[in-house]
Motif scaffolding. Structure first.
Motif, mmCIF file in Angstrom:
data_model
loop_
_atom_site.group_PDB
_atom_site.id
_atom_site.type_symbol
_atom_site.label_atom_id
_atom_site.label_comp_id
_atom_site.label_asym_id
_atom_site.label_seq_id
_atom_site.Cartn_x
_atom_site.Cartn_y
_atom_site.Cartn_z
ATOM 1 N N ALA A 119 0.796 -1.232 0.000
ATOM 2 C CA ALA A 119 0.000 0.000 0.000
ATOM 3 C C ALA A 119 0.826 1.278 0.000
ATOM 4 C CB ALA A 119 -0.934 -0.003 1.205
ATOM 5 N N GLN A 120 2.119 1.182 0.180
ATOM 6 C CA GLN A 120 2.926 2.396 0.342
ATOM 7 C C GLN A 120 2.896 3.327 -0.865
ATOM 8 O OE1 GLN A 120 6.927 1.189 1.239
ATOM 9 N NE2 GLN A 120 7.387 0.568 -0.855
ATOM 10 N N ASP A 121 2.702 2.792 -2.052
ATOM 11 C CA ASP A 121 2.694 3.636 -3.240
ATOM 12 C C ASP A 121 1.294 3.948 -3.753
ATOM 13 O OD1 ASP A 121 5.497 3.779 -3.312
ATOM 14 O OD2 ASP A 121 5.619 1.873 -4.398
ATOM 15 N N TRP A 122 0.275 3.560 -2.994
ATOM 16 C CA TRP A 122 -1.095 3.839 -3.416
ATOM 17 C C TRP A 122 -1.375 5.336 -3.338
ATOM 18 C CZ3 TRP A 122 -4.467 -0.206 -0.354
ATOM 19 C CH2 TRP A 122 -4.248 -1.484 -0.901
ATOM 20 N N THR A 123 -2.228 5.779 -4.222
ATOM 21 C CA THR A 123 -2.688 7.163 -4.163
ATOM 22 C C THR A 123 -3.700 7.296 -3.023
ATOM 23 O OG1 THR A 123 -4.601 6.787 -5.604
ATOM 24 C CG2 THR A 123 -2.486 7.361 -6.690
ATOM 25 N N ARG A 124 -4.042 8.515 -2.695
ATOM 26 C CA ARG A 124 -5.061 8.738 -1.662
ATOM 27 C C ARG A 124 -6.388 8.100 -2.061
ATOM 28 N NH1 ARG A 124 -4.783 8.792 3.252
ATOM 29 N NH2 ARG A 124 -6.343 7.260 2.957
ATOM 30 N N ASP A 125 -6.737 8.186 -3.342
ATOM 31 C CA ASP A 125 -7.982 7.571 -3.816
ATOM 32 C C ASP A 125 -7.949 6.050 -3.658
ATOM 33 O OD1 ASP A 125 -9.134 10.009 -4.448
ATOM 34 O OD2 ASP A 125 -8.630 9.881 -6.597
ATOM 35 N N GLU A 126 -6.824 5.439 -3.941
ATOM 36 C CA GLU A 126 -6.701 3.976 -3.782
ATOM 37 C C GLU A 126 -6.802 3.579 -2.309
ATOM 38 O OE1 GLU A 126 -3.952 2.768 -7.627
ATOM 39 O OE2 GLU A 126 -2.975 3.666 -5.873
ATOM 40 N N LYS A 127 -6.194 4.364 -1.452
ATOM 41 C CA LYS A 127 -6.298 4.087 -0.008
ATOM 42 C C LYS A 127 -7.739 4.243 0.467
ATOM 43 C CE LYS A 127 -1.532 5.319 1.017
ATOM 44 N NZ LYS A 127 -0.607 6.251 1.649
ATOM 45 N N ASN A 128 -8.404 5.276 -0.006
ATOM 46 C CA ASN A 128 -9.807 5.478 0.359
ATOM 47 C C ASN A 128 -10.674 4.329 -0.144
ATOM 48 O OD1 ASN A 128 -9.239 7.857 1.697
ATOM 49 N ND2 ASN A 128 -9.824 9.155 -0.031
ATOM 50 N N HIS A 129 -10.387 3.862 -1.339
ATOM 51 C CA HIS A 129 -11.138 2.734 -1.898
ATOM 52 C C HIS A 129 -10.978 1.496 -1.008
ATOM 53 C CE1 HIS A 129 -13.051 0.125 -4.759
ATOM 54 N NE2 HIS A 129 -11.942 -0.588 -4.911
ATOM 55 N N CYS A 130 -9.780 1.265 -0.543
ATOM 56 C CA CYS A 130 -9.534 0.144 0.369
ATOM 57 C C CYS A 130 -10.378 0.303 1.632
ATOM 58 C CB CYS A 130 -8.050 0.072 0.714
ATOM 59 S SG CYS A 130 -7.613 -1.235 1.885
ATOM 60 N N LEU A 131 -10.365 1.479 2.210
ATOM 61 C CA LEU A 131 -11.135 1.728 3.428
ATOM 62 C C LEU A 131 -12.638 1.572 3.202
ATOM 63 C CD1 LEU A 131 -9.177 4.817 4.798
ATOM 64 C CD2 LEU A 131 -9.159 2.488 5.720
ATOM 65 N N GLU A 132 -13.102 2.030 2.050
ATOM 66 C CA GLU A 132 -14.531 1.950 1.743
ATOM 67 C C GLU A 132 -15.004 0.502 1.620
ATOM 68 O OE1 GLU A 132 -14.638 4.309 -1.773
ATOM 69 O OE2 GLU A 132 -14.484 6.189 -0.645
ATOM 70 N N GLU A 133 -14.111 -0.405 1.307
ATOM 71 C CA GLU A 133 -14.471 -1.816 1.153
ATOM 72 C C GLU A 133 -14.821 -2.470 2.491
ATOM 73 O OE1 GLU A 133 -15.169 -5.281 -1.133
ATOM 74 O OE2 GLU A 133 -14.928 -3.189 -1.735
ATOM 75 N N ASN A 134 -14.455 -1.819 3.585
ATOM 76 C CA ASN A 134 -14.763 -2.373 4.912
ATOM 77 C C ASN A 134 -16.245 -2.686 5.081
ATOM 78 O OD1 ASN A 134 -12.515 -2.759 6.744
ATOM 79 N ND2 ASN A 134 -12.120 -0.587 6.415
ATOM 80 N N GLU A 135 -17.098 -1.831 4.563
ATOM 81 C CA GLU A 135 -18.536 -2.048 4.709
ATOM 82 C C GLU A 135 -18.952 -3.391 4.109
ATOM 83 O OE1 GLU A 135 -22.777 -0.026 3.425
ATOM 84 O OE2 GLU A 135 -20.970 1.202 3.383
ATOM 85 N N LYS A 136 -18.451 -3.695 2.910
ATOM 86 C CA LYS A 136 -18.776 -4.973 2.272
ATOM 87 C C LYS A 136 -18.175 -6.138 3.052
ATOM 88 C CE LYS A 136 -19.297 -3.170 -2.373
ATOM 89 N NZ LYS A 136 -18.709 -3.098 -3.697
ATOM 90 N N CYS A 137 -16.969 -5.949 3.522
ATOM 91 C CA CYS A 137 -16.302 -7.006 4.293
ATOM 92 C C CYS A 137 -17.127 -7.368 5.523
ATOM 93 C CB CYS A 137 -14.911 -6.545 4.687
ATOM 94 S SG CYS A 137 -13.935 -7.806 5.517
ATOM 95 N N PHE A 138 -17.550 -6.356 6.264
ATOM 96 C CA PHE A 138 -18.342 -6.606 7.466
ATOM 97 C C PHE A 138 -19.712 -7.177 7.113
ATOM 98 C CE2 PHE A 138 -15.192 -3.721 9.325
ATOM 99 C CZ PHE A 138 -14.827 -4.481 10.414
ATOM 100 N N LYS A 139 -20.296 -6.718 6.015
ATOM 101 C CA LYS A 139 -21.607 -7.224 5.601
ATOM 102 C C LYS A 139 -21.524 -8.727 5.331
ATOM 103 C CE LYS A 139 -25.180 -6.785 2.135
ATOM 104 N NZ LYS A 139 -25.207 -7.030 0.733
#
Length: 150
Positions: A119-139
Motif C-alpha cells: 500500500a505504500q505507493d497507493w494514491t489517496r484515492d486507492e487508499k480510500n477505496h480500500c477503506l470503503e471496502e470495509n462495509e462490504k467485508c463486514f456485511k
C-alpha cells in the motif's frame, strides 16, 4: 500494469502461516466424529468466497481490505470468541482453528509489513477505496455469522 504487479505481490499473501482452511477442516472432522451434523456450504460463504476471488484478480485495494480484516479479525476477536466457546460448550477443547504454526505475533507482523509495503505507493484515492471496502467485508461476515447462529 498495476494488476500484473499485484498478481506478483499476491503471492506474498499466500502461505503466511495465518491460513485457517487446514485447521478448520480438522475441527469439522472432530465435530463430525462427535456426532454433530456438518451442513453443506450455503450462499453467504460461497458468495463471499467468489467475491474475494474476483477482487484478487481485479481490485487489489478492495482485496487487501479483506485480507486485513480476515487475518487480523481471526487472530484478535476470533481467539477471544474461541476461548469462550471452548469453555462454555466444548468442555475446554481447544479448536485447531485457533492454533498457528509459529509465533502468532511474528506471523502477524510479517503480514502487516507486507500489507504496508503493497500500500505504500497507493494514491489517496486507492487508499480510500480500500477503506470503503470495509462495509462490504463486514456485511459478508455478518451474513456468515447470522447463518452460524441460526
Amino acid at each position: 500494469m498495476f494488476c500484473a504487479y499485484f498478481h506478483d505481490t499476491d503471492a506474498e499473501f499466500r502461505n503466511t502461516g495465518l491460513e485457517r482452511a487446514g485447521n478448520l477442516t480438522k475441527d469439522l472432522a472432530w465435530f463430525k466424529e462427535e456426532g454433530h451434523f456438518i451442513p453443506e456450504l450455503l450462499s453467504p460463504g460461497i458468495d463471499y468466497s467468489l467475491y474475494i476471488e474476483e477482487l484478487s484478480k481485479k481490485d487489489p485495494q478492495a482485496f487487501i481490505c479483506h485480507i486485513y480484516n480476515i487475518y487480523f479479525g481471526h487472530t484478535a476477536g476470533g481467539q477471544m470468541i474461541g476461548r469462550k466457546v471452548s469453555a462454555k460448550i466444548l468442555n475446554g477443547k481447544e479448536l485447531e482453528f485457533y492454533k498457528w504454526d509459529g509465533d502468532l505475533p511474528q506471523l502477524l507482523q510479517k503480514v502487516r509489513d507486507k500489507l504496508n509495503k503493497v500500500a505504500q505507493d497507493w494514491t489517496r484515492d486507492e487508499k480510500n477505496h480500500c477503506l470503503e471496502e470495509n462495509e462490504k467485508c463486514f456485511k459478508f461476515n455478518i451474513e456468515i455469522m447470522r447463518l452460524i447462529v441460526a
